[in-house]
Design a protein around this motif. Structure first.
Motif, PDB file in Angstrom:
ATOM      1  N   ILE A 177      -1.530   1.173   6.040  1.00  0.00           N
ATOM      2  CA  ILE A 177      -2.370  -0.014   5.865  1.00  0.00           C
ATOM      3  C   ILE A 177      -3.712   0.384   5.260  1.00  0.00           C
ATOM      4  O   ILE A 177      -4.195  -0.254   4.322  1.00  0.00           O
ATOM      5  N   GLU A 178      -4.306   1.439   5.765  1.00  0.00           N
ATOM      6  CA  GLU A 178      -5.604   1.890   5.254  1.00  0.00           C
ATOM      7  C   GLU A 178      -5.525   2.328   3.793  1.00  0.00           C
ATOM      8  O   GLU A 178      -6.488   2.200   3.051  1.00  0.00           O
ATOM      9  N   ARG A 179      -4.360   2.841   3.373  1.00  0.00           N
ATOM     10  CA  ARG A 179      -4.171   3.290   1.982  1.00  0.00           C
ATOM     11  C   ARG A 179      -3.661   2.175   1.077  1.00  0.00           C
ATOM     12  O   ARG A 179      -3.441   2.410  -0.107  1.00  0.00           O
ATOM     13  N   ASP A 180      -3.417   0.986   1.632  1.00  0.00           N
ATOM     14  CA  ASP A 180      -2.792  -0.105   0.872  1.00  0.00           C
ATOM     15  C   ASP A 180      -1.463   0.351   0.287  1.00  0.00           C
ATOM     16  O   ASP A 180      -1.130   0.077  -0.865  1.00  0.00           O
ATOM     17  N   ASP A 181      -0.679   1.041   1.105  1.00  0.00           N
ATOM     18  CA  ASP A 181       0.584   1.632   0.673  1.00  0.00           C
ATOM     19  C   ASP A 181       1.710   0.594   0.760  1.00  0.00           C
ATOM     20  O   ASP A 181       2.433   0.502   1.758  1.00  0.00           O
ATOM     21  N   VAL A 182       1.846  -0.180  -0.282  1.00  0.00           N
ATOM     22  CA  VAL A 182       2.850  -1.234  -0.342  1.00  0.00           C
ATOM     23  C   VAL A 182       4.253  -0.645  -0.198  1.00  0.00           C
ATOM     24  O   VAL A 182       5.097  -1.198   0.508  1.00  0.00           O
ATOM     25  N   ALA A 183       4.514   0.487  -0.828  1.00  0.00           N
ATOM     26  CA  ALA A 183       5.852   1.094  -0.786  1.00  0.00           C
ATOM     27  C   ALA A 183       6.265   1.457   0.638  1.00  0.00           C
ATOM     28  O   ALA A 183       7.418   1.262   1.012  1.00  0.00           O
ATOM     29  N   PHE A 184       5.350   1.963   1.440  1.00  0.00           N
ATOM     30  CA  PHE A 184       5.671   2.314   2.825  1.00  0.00           C
ATOM     31  C   PHE A 184       5.879   1.067   3.664  1.00  0.00           C
ATOM     32  O   PHE A 184       6.793   1.007   4.487  1.00  0.00           O
ATOM     33  N   LEU A 185       5.047   0.070   3.463  1.00  0.00           N
ATOM     34  CA  LEU A 185       5.093  -1.128   4.297  1.00  0.00           C
ATOM     35  C   LEU A 185       6.219  -2.088   3.925  1.00  0.00           C
ATOM     36  O   LEU A 185       6.755  -2.779   4.792  1.00  0.00           O
ATOM     37  N   ALA A 186       6.599  -2.136   2.660  1.00  0.00           N
ATOM     38  CA  ALA A 186       7.567  -3.126   2.179  1.00  0.00           C
ATOM     39  C   ALA A 186       8.878  -3.157   2.972  1.00  0.00           C
ATOM     40  O   ALA A 186       9.332  -4.235   3.340  1.00  0.00           O
ATOM     41  N   PRO A 187       9.512  -2.023   3.265  1.00  0.00           N
ATOM     42  CA  PRO A 187      10.777  -2.100   4.008  1.00  0.00           C
ATOM     43  C   PRO A 187      10.595  -2.464   5.486  1.00  0.00           C
ATOM     44  O   PRO A 187      11.558  -2.727   6.187  1.00  0.00           O
ATOM     45  N   ARG A 188       9.363  -2.494   5.960  1.00  0.00           N
ATOM     46  CA  ARG A 188       9.083  -2.725   7.375  1.00  0.00           C
ATOM     47  C   ARG A 188       8.562  -4.124   7.676  1.00  0.00           C
ATOM     48  O   ARG A 188       8.366  -4.479   8.833  1.00  0.00           O
ATOM     49  N   VAL A 189       8.285  -4.902   6.617  1.00  0.00           N
ATOM     50  CA  VAL A 189       7.607  -6.188   6.785  1.00  0.00           C
ATOM     51  C   VAL A 189       8.323  -7.260   5.965  1.00  0.00           C
ATOM     52  O   VAL A 189       8.791  -6.986   4.857  1.00  0.00           O
ATOM     53  N   ASN A 190       8.367  -8.459   6.494  1.00  0.00           N
ATOM     54  CA  ASN A 190       8.879  -9.599   5.745  1.00  0.00           C
ATOM     55  C   ASN A 190       8.115  -9.684   4.420  1.00  0.00           C
ATOM     56  O   ASN A 190       6.887  -9.607   4.410  1.00  0.00           O
ATOM     57  N   PRO A 191       8.794  -9.820   3.281  1.00  0.00           N
ATOM     58  CA  PRO A 191       8.103  -9.805   1.987  1.00  0.00           C
ATOM     59  C   PRO A 191       7.044 -10.898   1.825  1.00  0.00           C
ATOM     60  O   PRO A 191       6.013 -10.673   1.182  1.00  0.00           O
ATOM     61  N   TYR A 192       7.267 -12.052   2.421  1.00  0.00           N
ATOM     62  CA  TYR A 192       6.283 -13.126   2.312  1.00  0.00           C
ATOM     63  C   TYR A 192       5.021 -12.792   3.108  1.00  0.00           C
ATOM     64  O   TYR A 192       3.904 -13.048   2.673  1.00  0.00           O
ATOM     65  N   LEU A 193       5.219 -12.203   4.282  1.00  0.00           N
ATOM     66  CA  LEU A 193       4.066 -11.795   5.083  1.00  0.00           C
ATOM     67  C   LEU A 193       3.325 -10.639   4.424  1.00  0.00           C
ATOM     68  O   LEU A 193       2.100 -10.563   4.488  1.00  0.00           O
ATOM     69  N   LEU A 194       4.077  -9.744   3.800  1.00  0.00           N
ATOM     70  CA  LEU A 194       3.455  -8.621   3.108  1.00  0.00           C
ATOM     71  C   LEU A 194       2.539  -9.123   1.988  1.00  0.00           C
ATOM     72  O   LEU A 194       1.387  -8.689   1.869  1.00  0.00           O
ATOM     73  N   ARG A 195       3.039 -10.043   1.212  1.00  0.00           N
ATOM     74  CA  ARG A 195       2.235 -10.599   0.114  1.00  0.00           C
ATOM     75  C   ARG A 195       1.021 -11.331   0.670  1.00  0.00           C
ATOM     76  O   ARG A 195      -0.094 -11.160   0.171  1.00  0.00           O
ATOM     77  N   PHE A 196       1.222 -12.144   1.691  1.00  0.00           N
ATOM     78  CA  PHE A 196       0.113 -12.869   2.305  1.00  0.00           C
ATOM     79  C   PHE A 196      -0.946 -11.887   2.801  1.00  0.00           C
ATOM     80  O   PHE A 196      -2.140 -12.074   2.579  1.00  0.00           O
ATOM     81  N   TYR A 197      -0.511 -10.825   3.488  1.00  0.00           N
ATOM     82  CA  TYR A 197      -1.451  -9.830   4.002  1.00  0.00           C
ATOM     83  C   TYR A 197      -2.307  -9.256   2.871  1.00  0.00           C
ATOM     84  O   TYR A 197      -3.529  -9.191   2.982  1.00  0.00           O
ATOM     85  N   PHE A 198      -1.663  -8.833   1.794  1.00  0.00           N
ATOM     86  CA  PHE A 198      -2.428  -8.197   0.727  1.00  0.00           C
ATOM     87  C   PHE A 198      -3.332  -9.179  -0.006  1.00  0.00           C
ATOM     88  O   PHE A 198      -4.409  -8.800  -0.471  1.00  0.00           O
TER      89      PHE A 198
END
Length: 81
Positions: free
Chosen positions: A32-53
Motif C-alpha cells: 500500500i505504501e509503495r502503491d504496488d497495484v500488481a501486488f494488491l490486484a489479486p488480493r482485492v476486488n478490482p472495483y474496490l482497488l480502483r476506488f482506493y487508488f
C-alpha cells in the motif's frame, strides 16, 4: 459545508497515521505504501482497488498503466525470488 478534512484528504496527507488504525500484514502495508497495484490486484476486488487508488490520489492513467503491467510485475517478482 464541511469544516473538517475528509478521511480521504487526511489519508492523502498522512497515510501512515490512517494505516496505523488497521491490522495489516507487513507485506500488505508495504505494498500500500509503495502503491504496488500488481501486488494488491489479486488480493482485492478490482472495483474496490480502483476506488482506493482514486481516493488515494493516483491519476487514472497511472492506475490503468499499473493494472496493465501487473502481470509482468508479478512474473518478474516470482523469477527473482
Amino acid at each position: 459545508m464541511q469544516s473538517s478534512p475528509s478521511l480521504a484528504e487526511k489519508y492523502r496527507v498522512g497515510r501512515a497515521e490512517i494505516l496505523a488504525r488497521y491490522p495489516l500484514k507487513g507485506e500488505v502495508r508495504s505494498a500500500i505504501e509503495r502503491d504496488d497495484v500488481a501486488f494488491l490486484a489479486p488480493r482485492v476486488n478490482p472495483y474496490l482497488l480502483r476506488f482506493y487508488f482514486v481516493v488515494a490520489g493516483m491519476p487514472e492513467a497511472e492506475f490503468l498503466r499499473k493494472v496493465r503491467n501487473a502481470g509482468a510485475d508479478v512474473a518478474a517478482r516470482s523469477s527473482h525470488g
